[in-house]
Design a protein around this motif. Structure first.
Motif, PDB file in Angstrom:
ATOM      1  N   LEU A   1       0.828  -1.201   0.000  1.00  0.00           N
ATOM      2  CA  LEU A   1       0.000   0.000   0.000  1.00  0.00           C
ATOM      3  C   LEU A   1       0.865   1.255   0.000  1.00  0.00           C
ATOM      4  O   LEU A   1       0.550   2.238  -0.674  1.00  0.00           O
ATOM      5  CB  LEU A   1      -0.928   0.001   1.218  1.00  0.00           C
ATOM      6  CG  LEU A   1      -1.855   1.213   1.357  1.00  0.00           C
ATOM      7  CD1 LEU A   1      -2.750   1.363   0.130  1.00  0.00           C
ATOM      8  CD2 LEU A   1      -2.692   1.090   2.631  1.00  0.00           C
ATOM      9  N   ALA A   2       1.974   1.223   0.753  1.00  0.00           N
ATOM     10  CA  ALA A   2       2.888   2.366   0.765  1.00  0.00           C
ATOM     11  C   ALA A   2       3.411   2.657  -0.631  1.00  0.00           C
ATOM     12  O   ALA A   2       3.538   3.821  -1.041  1.00  0.00           O
ATOM     13  CB  ALA A   2       4.047   2.095   1.730  1.00  0.00           C
ATOM     14  N   ALA A   3       3.728   1.600  -1.384  1.00  0.00           N
ATOM     15  CA  ALA A   3       4.220   1.784  -2.751  1.00  0.00           C
ATOM     16  C   ALA A   3       3.149   2.425  -3.632  1.00  0.00           C
ATOM     17  O   ALA A   3       3.435   3.331  -4.430  1.00  0.00           O
ATOM     18  CB  ALA A   3       4.657   0.445  -3.327  1.00  0.00           C
ATOM     19  N   LYS A   4       1.899   1.983  -3.493  1.00  0.00           N
ATOM     20  CA  LYS A   4       0.810   2.553  -4.293  1.00  0.00           C
ATOM     21  C   LYS A   4       0.609   4.027  -3.992  1.00  0.00           C
ATOM     22  O   LYS A   4       0.258   4.810  -4.883  1.00  0.00           O
ATOM     23  CB  LYS A   4      -0.482   1.783  -4.026  1.00  0.00           C
ATOM     24  CG  LYS A   4      -0.516   0.383  -4.621  1.00  0.00           C
ATOM     25  CD  LYS A   4      -1.846  -0.296  -4.334  1.00  0.00           C
ATOM     26  CE  LYS A   4      -1.888  -1.697  -4.919  1.00  0.00           C
ATOM     27  NZ  LYS A   4      -3.181  -2.383  -4.632  1.00  0.00           N
ATOM     28  N   LYS A   5       0.821   4.402  -2.737  1.00  0.00           N
ATOM     29  CA  LYS A   5       0.608   5.790  -2.328  1.00  0.00           C
ATOM     30  C   LYS A   5       1.851   6.649  -2.492  1.00  0.00           C
ATOM     31  O   LYS A   5       1.831   7.846  -2.193  1.00  0.00           O
ATOM     32  CB  LYS A   5       0.119   5.834  -0.877  1.00  0.00           C
ATOM     33  CG  LYS A   5      -1.301   5.322  -0.707  1.00  0.00           C
ATOM     34  CD  LYS A   5      -1.777   5.455   0.731  1.00  0.00           C
ATOM     35  CE  LYS A   5      -3.272   5.169   0.838  1.00  0.00           C
ATOM     36  NZ  LYS A   5      -4.094   6.243   0.241  1.00  0.00           N
ATOM     37  N   GLY A   6       2.955   6.040  -2.912  1.00  0.00           N
ATOM     38  CA  GLY A   6       4.169   6.804  -3.161  1.00  0.00           C
ATOM     39  C   GLY A   6       4.932   7.200  -1.924  1.00  0.00           C
ATOM     40  O   GLY A   6       5.638   8.218  -1.915  1.00  0.00           O
ATOM     41  N   LEU A   7       4.830   6.417  -0.848  1.00  0.00           N
ATOM     42  CA  LEU A   7       5.554   6.720   0.378  1.00  0.00           C
ATOM     43  C   LEU A   7       6.979   6.169   0.309  1.00  0.00           C
ATOM     44  O   LEU A   7       7.227   5.107  -0.274  1.00  0.00           O
ATOM     45  CB  LEU A   7       4.856   6.108   1.600  1.00  0.00           C
ATOM     46  CG  LEU A   7       3.767   6.939   2.275  1.00  0.00           C
ATOM     47  CD1 LEU A   7       2.604   7.170   1.333  1.00  0.00           C
ATOM     48  CD2 LEU A   7       3.286   6.250   3.553  1.00  0.00           C
ATOM     49  N   GLY A   8       7.901   6.883   0.931  1.00  0.00           N
ATOM     50  CA  GLY A   8       9.228   6.339   1.151  1.00  0.00           C
ATOM     51  C   GLY A   8       9.181   5.337   2.285  1.00  0.00           C
ATOM     52  O   GLY A   8       8.337   5.444   3.178  1.00  0.00           O
TER      53      GLY A   8
END
Length: 293
Positions: free
Chosen positions: A182-189
């Protein structure tokens, strides 16, 4: 050293970062701390991760690296320990960031995490507001959360944070399988901590009462075979190149270990057969395990 984009922040970080907890230990001399910090940058590590609770770490980073500040991404953590304030109050955020800036001898902390607070604290609007204010003032670049399990997942999906820090290792894959996609989908580091699982494989018998005990138990259940690699290399390459990880931080007080870590990640990801072996073992034994806080 290989560099990666850090989410949508515009920052670039190395695959390997320095966890600066041991830099803050009083047992480490000032000269040793200075050499370690400079050697990390000389080796191409471009992320240094510290915290309010890491002893002399912030002070030493500021003392020894202020002149090289443009060579690395600076990550710190807080929410507690700010003199004259109650822990996890809005004032602990503002005064804590101001204190950290003084010690680190910098005008801005690139990534600032709320440090392992529980979910009910993390969701408080006054804390989130205070974090937003220091970011709006330019004192921090990215608002972040460091933690595990339900609090981590809430942080990832909440929209309040641009980065997270969480455990990712062969013995601790809850975040890898649940929060990181989910972090990858939202563009989080994503900063991966404890990538070598507290070196739990080094103990022949259960290290009762020690930090590595839970990971030792898990490794016994997983029965992993590092495929001819040494355990440290197997573990570090797994974490550093895990999907969604921006940088894996390893803490050490040893120049030799630091140099070895930098060399290991140059070998790149583990072979696909080894990754499939780890995944099969996790699916068979690790599904019910939570992330270790």
């Amino acid at each position: 050293m290989m560099q990666r984009e850090f989410g949508k922040t515009g920052l670039r970080v190395g695959v390997l970062g320095l966890g600066a907890g041991q830099v803050g230990a009083e047992a480490l001399s000032e000269t040793e701390a200075e050499r370690l910090l400079h050697r990390a940058l000389d080796l191409g590590l471009t992320l240094i991760d510290t915290a309010r609770g890491y002893g002399l770490s912030e002070e030493r980073i500021g003392r020894h690296l202020a002149r090289r500040r443009d060579e690395f991404v600076l990550s710190s953590k807080g929410g507690y320990g700010a003199e004259g304030t109650e822990d996890w109050s809005p004032q602990s955020i503002s005064r804590g960031v101001e204190r950290a800036l003084r010690l680190l001898k910098t005008e801005r902390i690139d990534i600032f995490h709320l440090h392992s607070c529980p979910l009910d604290t993390l969701q408080r609007e006054d804390l989130l507001g205070a974090l937003g204010e220091v970011r709006a003032a330019g004192l921090i670049g990215v608002a972040a959360y460091s933690g595990e399990n339900e609090a981590l997942f809430w942080a990832v999906q909440s929209g309040h944070f641009g980065s997270v820090e969480t455990s990712v290792s062969v013995a601790d894959q809850r975040s890898l399988h649940h929060a990181l996609p989910l972090a990858a989908k939202k563009g989080l580091g994503v900063i991966a901590k404890r990538p070598i699982a507290n070196a739990a494989w080094q103990f022949r018998e259960r290290p009762a009462g020690q930090y590595a005990e839970v990971y030792w138990e898990r490794l016994q259940a997983l029965r992993l075979d590092p495929g001819g690699l040494g355990w440290p290399e197997f573990a570090l390459r797994f974490s550093a190149f895990a999907p969604g990880v921006s940088s894996a931080i390893v803490g050490t007080a040893s120049l030799q270990n630091l140099e070895w870590n930098a060399q290991v990640v140059e070998a790149g990801p583990l072979p696909q057969a080894l990754l499939a072996h780890v995944e099969a073992a996790w699916q068979a034994h690790g599904q019910a395990w939570g992330g270790e806080v």
